[in-house]
Scaffold this motif. Structure first.
Motif, short mmCIF file in Angstrom:
data_model
loop_
_atom_site.label_atom_id
_atom_site.label_comp_id
_atom_site.label_asym_id
_atom_site.label_seq_id
_atom_site.Cartn_x
_atom_site.Cartn_y
_atom_site.Cartn_z
N GLY A 108 3.78 7.92 16.92
CA GLY A 108 4.57 8.15 15.71
C GLY A 108 4.91 6.87 14.98
N TYR A 109 5.05 6.98 13.66
CA TYR A 109 5.53 5.87 12.82
C TYR A 109 6.52 6.46 11.82
N ASN A 110 7.57 5.71 11.53
CA ASN A 110 8.50 6.16 10.49
C ASN A 110 8.95 4.97 9.64
N THR A 333 6.31 -2.53 13.46
CA THR A 333 4.89 -2.88 13.39
C THR A 333 4.48 -3.05 11.93
N ILE A 334 3.35 -3.71 11.72
CA ILE A 334 2.81 -3.84 10.36
C ILE A 334 2.31 -2.46 9.93
N ASN A 335 2.75 -1.99 8.78
CA ASN A 335 2.41 -0.64 8.32
C ASN A 335 0.93 -0.52 7.98
N ALA A 344 6.33 -0.35 9.55
CA ALA A 344 6.46 1.02 10.05
C ALA A 344 6.95 0.92 11.49
N TYR A 345 7.81 1.84 11.89
CA TYR A 345 8.48 1.73 13.18
C TYR A 345 7.86 2.70 14.19
#
Length: 800
Positions: A108-110, A333-335, A344-345
């Motif tokens: 996942g990324y948010n 992190t780098i999106n 992006a997390y």
């Protein structure tokens, strides 16, 4: 036309929320599309005391999309969440969040953090959902029944508030009021409880309660309306990456001393350091995730975090409060997604090994520290997490996958066991091991680049289920799965039987292309379609017999005689469809038992004879006749008045293995399996080799392993595991049975109980997509008391 979709969340008011819940449940037995079958009712096994409150289960949902609106929070509770961490609030509650803000195709990324609601809206949602859960827990019997009378009105579940992100913001008037109201020190809880009492006294609600044979817990609500009640006395502190240690410690002291709240500090995965985190990501196949070294440089260091926790534990103990940590926050992190923003997390399974390493370090340092966990938790690892003394466990990313909240139901079931509250030391690398934590870019059985449907999708039909399209009979899999979900086995078996005349046989030995082509396999595992079909067949079998007897009355007989030679799956299927359309069908079978190779060669540990007989029973209900007679002349059947003749004798002749020398104990796989099923005495010796890579080879190997005096069974195959034609399930079953495999081996000679194999290598893929086995000129000698040849079958020729 203007797009009706809006980016702004608009919560339902309390009256409409209650009306929506009661109306849907009265009409369909569901709440927010969750069937009553999936309302989790905990046993008493998983019940624990957590900081003075009782938890029916040590699992729940973390601050995120599932704890923002009342609907989400209530649905989470219904499906098993008992530790509910509310979406984070902050002083700046006027942030506009670009959509989409979450990407969860696999990990996942948010790009958002706190609730999208105003603080006052969030407060209303949290109180509404708390009070409604109290009602539903009571009238739907969703809590553990105990003899002891609890002092807590919210016995069984715990709400945890989450606040951020700075000392100044947390002390602001808005956040301070939010904390006080949730702590029961304001008037909002009393006000909403009074309003709820009014709503529940309305005729519609009273009728709902009467239909359930229940009464609303007005005594509890009136007590809250009079005296108020703390919705939560636990707060999770979330701080921004880069927040100074001094500020973090100041906030903790403020929450413990001034606000008198049990406090959980959410720690960051950056505590491990850039190189360690990068190494863990690469080691688990997530090396494509780009990290920012700057995020690590600015964030809290491990030793400083230890100091903060040590002092916080002392301070909490002085105040007779509790302190713990939550592992972990998301990882910056780098999106690289389609979402807006530079960063992006990261969350989900890629974060699991990292966060577990963080938890291990804190457990080694602080033996009795409470460590809550939320980083890639799912039904595959929930028991491992809990049994190592890490609790409560909350989930987020896993619930964003297909199945949604029903995944939480499965997690709750697995977490419902007697849990030792002892805080154990553990080894993170031993828990976070296995393929579920690996990003497999080229899976040998389910290559990610494979298209599940090769045909074009029609212009006005943009959705086609791959499970249906890949099935040779186009079985409507989604439809019968929906009936099974509702436990409507009558309609499920009707859907199955409409196209599948052998439901028992195909529930056990079908190649199940539907599962190979299930879209879930790209980030999870396939739905267990075949097992669900078996469940529906077992549960619905008696009804199916009644249905056939009723339908038989409507069949118009045409008095045309049809002979079918061969009582295997093809012959049985043809007979079924012909009989259902009025033909007079007779099946001829040379063997004593009907069912063909399924009955005579496939081992009983794969399919029971009684299950085959049940499929044959369905044919007999349709007046299909069976004769044990060898047929070798078509004219013979013509003379008996059969207008049509179907030859369905199958491929029963095993192919021969071409060997330079053949001076030993060689078995034909089909004949061997027949003898095995008939329990004949077979002398294989101690060392057995099976040549071949298909399902017959797997059956022969597993059967040989069960024979008296056999010590070792080895399968020899000329290509690699990736090219193995056997079903993945059969291959894994063979491994589980202790079968060894020698890949890239081609038998060339067998004498003196020694099989000589030439070592092969693979060519590049040809036009047909296959890689050829090429000789290397090197050889290997393998001991073999017996060899079973299973390199394929071919059709016999005995008709004239």
């Amino acid at each position: 036309m203007e797009n009706p979709m809006v980016d702004t969340m608009n919560p339902l008011d309390l009256t409409n929320l209650i009306f929506a819940i009661f109306s849907e449940y009265s009409k369909s037995g569901s709440i927010f599309n969750i069937s009553n079958n999936y309302f989790y009712r905990p046993s008493s096994k998983g019940r624990i005391n957590f900081w003075g409150k009782t938890l029916d289960l040590p699992v729940g949902v973390a601050a995120g999309p599932h704890t923002q609106l009342s609907q989400n929070i209530i649905t989470s509770f219904l499906t098993g969440a008992r530790f509910i961490e509310l979406k984070t609030v902050q002083d700046n509650d006027n942030i506009q969040v670009d959509k989409p803000c979450i990407y969860a195709a696999d990990e996942g990324y948010n790009v958002e953090w706190s609730t999208e609601l105003k603080i006052d809206q969030a407060l209303q949602e949290y109180i509404n959902s708390f009070l409604i859960i109290l009602i539903l827990q009571d009238i739907l019997d969703l809590k553990v029944q105990t003899k002891e009378k609890s002092q807590n009105l919210d016995d069984g579940f715990i709400f945890v508030s989450s606040i951020g992100y700075s000392y100044e913001g947390i002390r602001s008037e808005k956040v301070n009021r939010f904390i006080n109201e949730l702590s029961g020190k304001g008037s909002k809880v009393k006000e909403i409880a009074s309003k709820l009492i009014e709503i529940l006294n309305q005729p519609f609600c009273q009728k709902f309660a009467r239909n359930l044979g229940k009464r609303f817990p007005f005594d509890v609500l009136e007590k809250i309306a009079t005296d108020s009640y703390p919705i939560t006395q636990i707060v999770t502190l979330s701080t921004m990456h880069g927040t100074k240690p001094e500020e973090i410690e100041t906030i903790i002291r403020y929450l413990l001393v001034e606000k008198k709240l049990n406090t959980i500090l959410k720690v960051n995965p950056t505590l491990l350091g850039y190189q360690k985190v990068k190494s863990l990501l690469h080691g688990h196949g997530f090396g494509y995730i780009k990290l920012s070294e700057e995020s690590f440089a600015k964030d809290l260091y491990l030793e400083k975090a230890f100091e903060i926790v040590e002092r916080a534990l002392v301070k909490a103990d002085e105040r007779k409060l509790h302190f713990g940590i939550k592992v972990s926050n998301t990882l910056p992190t780098i999106n690289q997604t389609n979402m807006k923003g530079q960063m992006a997390y990261l969350s989900g399974r890629a974060l699991f090994p990292i966060s577990l390493e963080v938890a291990e370090l804190f457990r080694k340092k602080f033996k009795n520290l409470v460590i809550s966990f939320s980083a890639g938790a799912n039904q595959k690892n929930i028991k491992d997490i809990l049994t190592n003394g890490i609790y409560p466990v909350t989930v987020v990313t896993d619930l964003l996958k297909p199945g949604g909240y029903l995944r939480l139901y499965n997690i709750a079931k697995l977490a419902d066991f007697s849990l030792s509250l002892k805080h154990k030391k553990f080894n993170a690398s031993e828990i976070a091991t296995g393929k579920q934590y690996q990003k497999l870019m080229e899976h040998p059985f389910f290559p990610l680049e494979k298209k599940v449907i090769n045909t074009k999708i029609p212009l006005f039909d943009c959705f086609i289920a791959p499970c249906v399209k890949s099935c040779p009979i186009n079985q409507d899999v989604p439809l019968y799965l929906r009936f099974i979900e509702k436990k409507d086995y009558k309609n499920a078996i009707k859907v199955i039987y409409a196209k599948n005349p052998l439901p028992f046989i195909t529930s056990k030995i079908c190649t199940h292309f539907c599962m190979y082509n299930c879209t879930r396999k790209f980030y999870d595992k396939s739905i267990e379609i075949r097992n669900q079909k078996l469940l529906a067949t077992k549960k619905g079998f008696n009804f199916l017999k009644e249905f056939i007897n009723q339908e038989k009355k409507n069949i118009k007989k045409n008095n045309i005689k049809v002979a079918i030679v061969g009582a295997g799956p093809a012959g049985l299927s043809a007979a079924n469809f012909l009989a259902r359309t009025g033909f007079d069908v007779t099946i001829f079978e040379k063997e004593e038992k009907f069912g063909g190779i399924v009955n005579n060669a496939i081992p009983k540990f794969r399919i029971k004879r009684s299950e085959i007989e049940k499929d044959i029973e369905l044919l007999k209900l349709l007046d299909v006749k069976f004769e044990n007679r060898f047929i070798d002349k078509i004219s013979q059947l013509k003379d008996e008045g059969f207008k049509y003749i179907i030859v369905a004798t199958g491929a029963n002749n095993s192919k021969k293995l071409d060997l330079e020398y053949n001076e030993g104990n060689l078995f034909d796989s089909i004949e061997f399996l027949r003898d095995f099923n008939e329990k004949k005495r077979i002398n294989l010796g101690k060392e057995v080799i099976v040549v071949g890579g298909g399902n017959s080879a797997m059956d022969a190997a597993r059967a040989a392993k069960r024979i008296y005096k056999v010590k070792n069974v080895t399968v020899v195959y000329r290509r690699t595991e990736n090219e193995l034609p056997a079903d993945r399930e059969e291959y894994e079953n063979a491994i589980s049975d202790g079968i060894s495999f020698r890949m890239l081996r081609q038998p060339v000679s067998y004498k003196n109980k020694t099989l000589t194999c030439e070592i092969m290598q693979l060519s590049e893929k040809g036009i047909d997509g296959r890689r050829k086995a090429i000789p290397t000129g090197k050889y290997e000698l393998l001991k073999a008391d017996s060899i079973i040849v299973a390199i394929g079958e071919e059709i016999g020729k005995w008709f004239s």
